[in-house]
Write a protein that holds these residues in place. Structure first.
Motif, mmCIF file in Angstrom:
data_model
loop_
_atom_site.group_PDB
_atom_site.id
_atom_site.type_symbol
_atom_site.label_atom_id
_atom_site.label_comp_id
_atom_site.label_asym_id
_atom_site.label_seq_id
_atom_site.Cartn_x
_atom_site.Cartn_y
_atom_site.Cartn_z
ATOM 1 N N THR A 11 -6.743 0.182 -2.010
ATOM 2 C CA THR A 11 -7.080 1.589 -2.275
ATOM 3 C C THR A 11 -8.553 1.877 -1.999
ATOM 4 O O THR A 11 -8.896 2.884 -1.360
ATOM 5 C CB THR A 11 -6.735 1.948 -3.719
ATOM 6 O OG1 THR A 11 -5.356 1.685 -3.962
ATOM 7 C CG2 THR A 11 -7.027 3.418 -3.985
ATOM 8 N N ARG B 98 -10.593 0.506 -0.032
ATOM 9 C CA ARG B 98 -10.970 0.413 1.385
ATOM 10 C C ARG B 98 -10.065 1.250 2.286
ATOM 11 O O ARG B 98 -10.142 1.154 3.513
ATOM 12 C CB ARG B 98 -10.961 -1.054 1.824
ATOM 13 C CG ARG B 98 -12.131 -1.831 1.207
ATOM 14 C CD ARG B 98 -11.870 -3.324 1.199
ATOM 15 N NE ARG B 98 -13.009 -4.066 0.661
ATOM 16 C CZ ARG B 98 -13.278 -4.187 -0.641
ATOM 17 N NH1 ARG B 98 -12.486 -3.602 -1.532
ATOM 18 N NH2 ARG B 98 -14.324 -4.880 -1.054
ATOM 19 N N GLU B 99 -9.178 2.016 1.660
ATOM 20 C CA GLU B 99 -8.261 2.905 2.384
ATOM 21 C C GLU B 99 -7.484 2.144 3.461
ATOM 22 O O GLU B 99 -7.339 2.588 4.593
ATOM 23 C CB GLU B 99 -9.021 4.081 2.995
ATOM 24 C CG GLU B 99 -9.699 4.966 1.953
ATOM 25 C CD GLU B 99 -10.398 6.162 2.561
ATOM 26 O OE1 GLU B 99 -10.584 6.195 3.797
ATOM 27 O OE2 GLU B 99 -10.754 7.082 1.800
ATOM 28 N N LYS C 100 -4.144 0.767 5.135
ATOM 29 C CA LYS C 100 -2.737 1.136 5.247
ATOM 30 C C LYS C 100 -1.892 -0.142 5.252
ATOM 31 O O LYS C 100 -1.979 -0.940 6.178
ATOM 32 C CB LYS C 100 -2.478 1.930 6.529
ATOM 33 C CG LYS C 100 -1.001 2.306 6.730
ATOM 34 C CD LYS C 100 -0.792 2.995 8.059
ATOM 35 C CE LYS C 100 0.687 3.288 8.293
ATOM 36 N NZ LYS C 100 1.497 2.049 8.368
#
Length: 229
Positions: free
Chosen positions: A52, A54-55, A57
């Motif tokens: 989360t 470090r965003e 996917k």
């Protein structure tokens, strides 16, 4: 580039590893073997925070599918399924015996003609085992085996590398001369990465809703020694 969360709970080791395109970004291990359910939740919370913050996917979740500890496998698979539903990503099942063989591939005993024989303790003189060549192709399919002096005699003229926590009991009775032993090697999530990456590229996923662990033999409940009044 695939971002994969790897979970390994098939033995007394509980471990997780987040990988990206084959590189390990974050990992956690516990070797106490007593609190898989609690420890795994803590590890996964840390990984989720890492993802989360470090965003990142997430593209898939990989889990050791067995054979191994009945309880450990159920815990790992249950958590993996929950993550797959939550992130809407596919599930990868990694055979624990093949995972142990990956560990052996990087040992000093690795030669072109070596056969890899992973062994997971299944109590008494029984182990979960298989035989792989150095391309990780099955030479003997995974099975539950009760060890005796005739075990693996068909491979007696080959260099054999036995690996896993079931090795010590086999070493005591083995008549095989061209044998090496890695008794202390254990399956860990950081070593799952190559197998999970390969499965992802090939699109080899298992059903998130209905997949079950690879037990190799039926669960047998034991009778308590003392009656509770």
């Amino acid at each position: 580039m695939a971002n994969i969360l790897n979970i390994e709970t098939s033995t007394d080791v509980c471990s997780v590893a987040l990988s990206s395109d084959g590189m390990v970004l974050e990992h956690h291990e516990d070797y106490d073997g007593k609190n898989h359910a609690t420890v795994l939740n803590v590890f996964l919370d840390d990984i989720v925070k890492y993802i989360t913050s470090r965003e990142i996917k997430l593209d898939a979740v990989a889990v050791s599918i067995g054979p191994g500890s009945y309880t450990g496998l159920r815990i790992g698979l249950s958590e993996a399924k929950g993550l797959c539903f939550g992130y809407n990503v596919p599930l990868i099942g990694v055979n624990t015996l093949k995972l142990l063989s990956v560990t052996a591939l990087f040992s000093r005993y690795n030669e072109d003609d070596t056969l890899y024989v992973p062994m997971i303790d299944a109590r008494r003189m029984e182990v979960y085992t298989a035989v792989y060549n150095n391309a990780l192709e099955e030479v003997m399919a995974p099975k539950a085996m009760i060890l005796d002096e005739n075990s693996f005699k068909e491979f007696g003229d080959r260099n054999l590398l036995f690996v896993g926590n079931g090795v010590s009991k086999w070493k005591e009775i083995s008549p095989i001369k061209n044998a090496h032993y890695l008794a202390n090697s254990k399956p860990e999530a950081v070593n799952m990465v190559a197998l999970s990456e390969l499965a992802f590229r090939r699109g080899e996923f298992i059903d998130v809703a209905y997949s079950t662990p690879l037990y190799l033999k039926e669960f047998q409940a034991t009778t308590p020694k003392h009656k509770v009044i």
